[in-house]
Design a protein around this motif. Structure first.
Motif, PDB file in Angstrom:
ATOM      1  N   ARG A 134      11.896  11.062  10.848  1.00 19.89           N
ATOM      2  CA  ARG A 134      13.009  10.178  11.220  1.00 19.89           C
ATOM      3  C   ARG A 134      14.234  10.369  10.327  1.00 19.89           C
ATOM      4  N   ARG A 135      14.105  11.161   9.290  1.00 18.24           N
ATOM      5  CA  ARG A 135      15.195  11.369   8.335  1.00 18.24           C
ATOM      6  C   ARG A 135      16.023  12.585   8.744  1.00 18.24           C
ATOM      7  N   PRO A 136      17.310  12.618   8.401  1.00 18.16           N
ATOM      8  CA  PRO A 136      18.152  13.783   8.703  1.00 18.16           C
ATOM      9  C   PRO A 136      17.643  15.026   7.967  1.00 18.16           C
ATOM     10  N   ASP A 137      17.854  16.196   8.565  1.00 14.22           N
ATOM     11  CA  ASP A 137      17.374  17.455   7.988  1.00 14.22           C
ATOM     12  C   ASP A 137      17.938  17.737   6.603  1.00 14.22           C
ATOM     13  N   HIS A 138      19.135  17.245   6.302  1.00 14.01           N
ATOM     14  CA  HIS A 138      19.729  17.542   4.998  1.00 14.01           C
ATOM     15  C   HIS A 138      19.078  16.761   3.856  1.00 14.01           C
ATOM     16  N   GLU A 139      18.304  15.725   4.160  1.00 12.43           N
ATOM     17  CA  GLU A 139      17.611  14.981   3.118  1.00 12.43           C
ATOM     18  C   GLU A 139      16.320  15.692   2.728  1.00 12.43           C
ATOM     19  N   ARG A 140      16.027  15.695   1.449  1.00 19.06           N
ATOM     20  CA  ARG A 140      14.804  16.308   0.921  1.00 19.06           C
ATOM     21  C   ARG A 140      13.890  15.205   0.415  1.00 19.06           C
ATOM     22  N   TRP A 141      12.648  15.183   0.922  1.00 23.09           N
ATOM     23  CA  TRP A 141      11.675  14.167   0.562  1.00 23.09           C
ATOM     24  C   TRP A 141      10.365  14.818   0.154  1.00 23.09           C
ATOM     25  N   GLU A 142       9.675  14.197  -0.787  1.00 19.14           N
ATOM     26  CA  GLU A 142       8.321  14.583  -1.164  1.00 19.14           C
ATOM     27  C   GLU A 142       7.490  13.313  -1.253  1.00 19.14           C
ATOM     28  N   LEU A 143       6.205  13.439  -1.041  1.00 22.86           N
ATOM     29  CA  LEU A 143       5.282  12.320  -1.199  1.00 22.86           C
ATOM     30  C   LEU A 143       4.466  12.586  -2.455  1.00 22.86           C
ATOM     31  N   LEU A 144       4.595  11.713  -3.430  1.00 24.10           N
ATOM     32  CA  LEU A 144       3.902  11.876  -4.708  1.00 24.10           C
ATOM     33  C   LEU A 144       3.042  10.646  -4.963  1.00 24.10           C
ATOM     34  N   GLY A 145       1.737  10.813  -4.852  1.00 19.96           N
ATOM     35  CA  GLY A 145       0.830   9.691  -5.070  1.00 19.96           C
ATOM     36  C   GLY A 145       1.046   8.559  -4.102  1.00 19.96           C
ATOM     37  N   GLY A 146       1.433   8.870  -2.871  1.00 17.94           N
ATOM     38  CA  GLY A 146       1.650   7.851  -1.851  1.00 17.94           C
ATOM     39  C   GLY A 146       3.034   7.238  -1.840  1.00 17.94           C
ATOM     40  N   VAL A 147       3.920   7.680  -2.746  1.00 19.47           N
ATOM     41  CA  VAL A 147       5.281   7.141  -2.823  1.00 19.47           C
ATOM     42  C   VAL A 147       6.263   8.212  -2.343  1.00 19.47           C
ATOM     43  N   ALA A 148       7.090   7.866  -1.361  1.00 17.84           N
ATOM     44  CA  ALA A 148       8.111   8.788  -0.861  1.00 17.84           C
ATOM     45  C   ALA A 148       9.214   8.913  -1.900  1.00 17.84           C
ATOM     46  N   ASP A 152       0.830  -1.203   0.000  1.00 27.05           N
ATOM     47  CA  ASP A 152       0.000   0.000   0.000  1.00 27.05           C
ATOM     48  C   ASP A 152       0.866   1.256   0.000  1.00 27.05           C
ATOM     49  N   ARG A 153       0.260   2.343  -0.313  1.00 28.53           N
ATOM     50  CA  ARG A 153       0.977   3.611  -0.386  1.00 28.53           C
ATOM     51  C   ARG A 153       0.868   4.336   0.949  1.00 28.53           C
ATOM     52  N   MET A 154       1.811   5.259   1.180  1.00 25.24           N
ATOM     53  CA  MET A 154       1.824   6.046   2.418  1.00 25.24           C
ATOM     54  C   MET A 154       0.741   7.112   2.379  1.00 25.24           C
ATOM     55  N   SER A 155       0.152   7.355   3.530  1.00 25.72           N
ATOM     56  CA  SER A 155      -0.733   8.510   3.683  1.00 25.72           C
ATOM     57  C   SER A 155       0.136   9.724   4.000  1.00 25.72           C
ATOM     58  N   GLY A 156      -0.465  10.895   3.990  1.00 21.69           N
ATOM     59  CA  GLY A 156       0.275  12.098   4.346  1.00 21.69           C
ATOM     60  C   GLY A 156       0.839  12.025   5.758  1.00 21.69           C
ATOM     61  N   ALA A 157       0.046  11.498   6.700  1.00 24.08           N
ATOM     62  CA  ALA A 157       0.492  11.386   8.092  1.00 24.08           C
ATOM     63  C   ALA A 157       1.639  10.378   8.228  1.00 24.08           C
ATOM     64  N   GLU A 158       1.549   9.249   7.526  1.00 20.79           N
ATOM     65  CA  GLU A 158       2.631   8.259   7.561  1.00 20.79           C
ATOM     66  C   GLU A 158       3.910   8.845   6.975  1.00 20.79           C
ATOM     67  N   PHE A 159       3.770   9.612   5.910  1.00 21.96           N
ATOM     68  CA  PHE A 159       4.936  10.232   5.296  1.00 21.96           C
ATOM     69  C   PHE A 159       5.595  11.224   6.240  1.00 21.96           C
ATOM     70  N   ARG A 160       4.800  12.061   6.933  1.00 24.95           N
ATOM     71  CA  ARG A 160       5.388  13.028   7.860  1.00 24.95           C
ATOM     72  C   ARG A 160       6.114  12.298   8.988  1.00 24.95           C
ATOM     73  N   ALA A 161       5.584  11.171   9.459  1.00 20.93           N
ATOM     74  CA  ALA A 161       6.273  10.385  10.497  1.00 20.93           C
ATOM     75  C   ALA A 161       7.583   9.817   9.946  1.00 20.93           C
ATOM     76  N   PHE A 162       7.562   9.315   8.716  1.00 16.28           N
ATOM     77  CA  PHE A 162       8.768   8.819   8.055  1.00 16.28           C
ATOM     78  C   PHE A 162       9.781   9.951   7.901  1.00 16.28           C
ATOM     79  N   GLN A 163       9.313  11.091   7.421  1.00 15.30           N
ATOM     80  CA  GLN A 163      10.179  12.243   7.177  1.00 15.30           C
ATOM     81  C   GLN A 163      10.818  12.748   8.479  1.00 15.30           C
TER      82      GLN A 163
END
Length: 135
Positions: free
Chosen positions: A27-41, A14-25
């Motif tokens: 946990r990531r270091p500040d220097h990493e840049r992430w976006e959620l596009l259609g449920g895929v990080a 299944d794909r990530m929800s916005g809330a799941e993505f923010r929880a994932f994000q």
């Protein structure tokens, strides 16, 4: 999409929800840049200098006009967006947001204008897999 993005597929189907993505994000270091596009990080690479220059010029021009005509608004680069409940959490190159924000704030729930600088490399997507859902 940013100049180059790397898709992250977790072991689940299944794909990530916005809330799941923010929880994932979170946990990531500040220097990493992430976006959620259609449920895929998607991890984004740094844009080219030319891309950054175009974004900077747009931000500067918008702020010049906003200071004169709409001082309650602010143009900024890469604002984090939490617009609704969907499975998209993007960071446009430039966004016009309310000028009233908190010093540690990363995300906004409202934007007045969003701009993305299109680059030749925007179609390059390199998929990767996270074993066991962690990195």
């Amino acid at each position: 999409m940013s100049p180059m993005q790397i898709a992250v597929h977790e072991s689940r189907t299944d794909r990530m929800s916005g809330a799941e993505f923010r929880a994932f994000q979170a946990r990531r270091p500040d220097h990493e840049r992430w976006e959620l596009l259609g449920g895929v990080a998607m991890m984004t690479t740094p844009p080219t200098i030319a891309h950054n220059q175009i974004s900077s010029n747009l931000e500067r021009l918008l702020n010049h006009g906003l200071a004169q005509h709409a001082p309650s608004l602010l143009a900024t680069q890469r604002p984090g967006l939490d617009l609704g409940e969907g499975d998209y959490r993007t960071e446009p190159d430039v966004g016009v947001i309310d000028a009233d924000y908190d010093a540690g704030q990363r995300f906004v729930a409202r934007a007045h204008l969003l701009a993305e600088v299109v680059s030749d490399t925007d179609t390059m997507i390199c998929p990767t897999r996270i074993a066991g859902g962690s990195t």
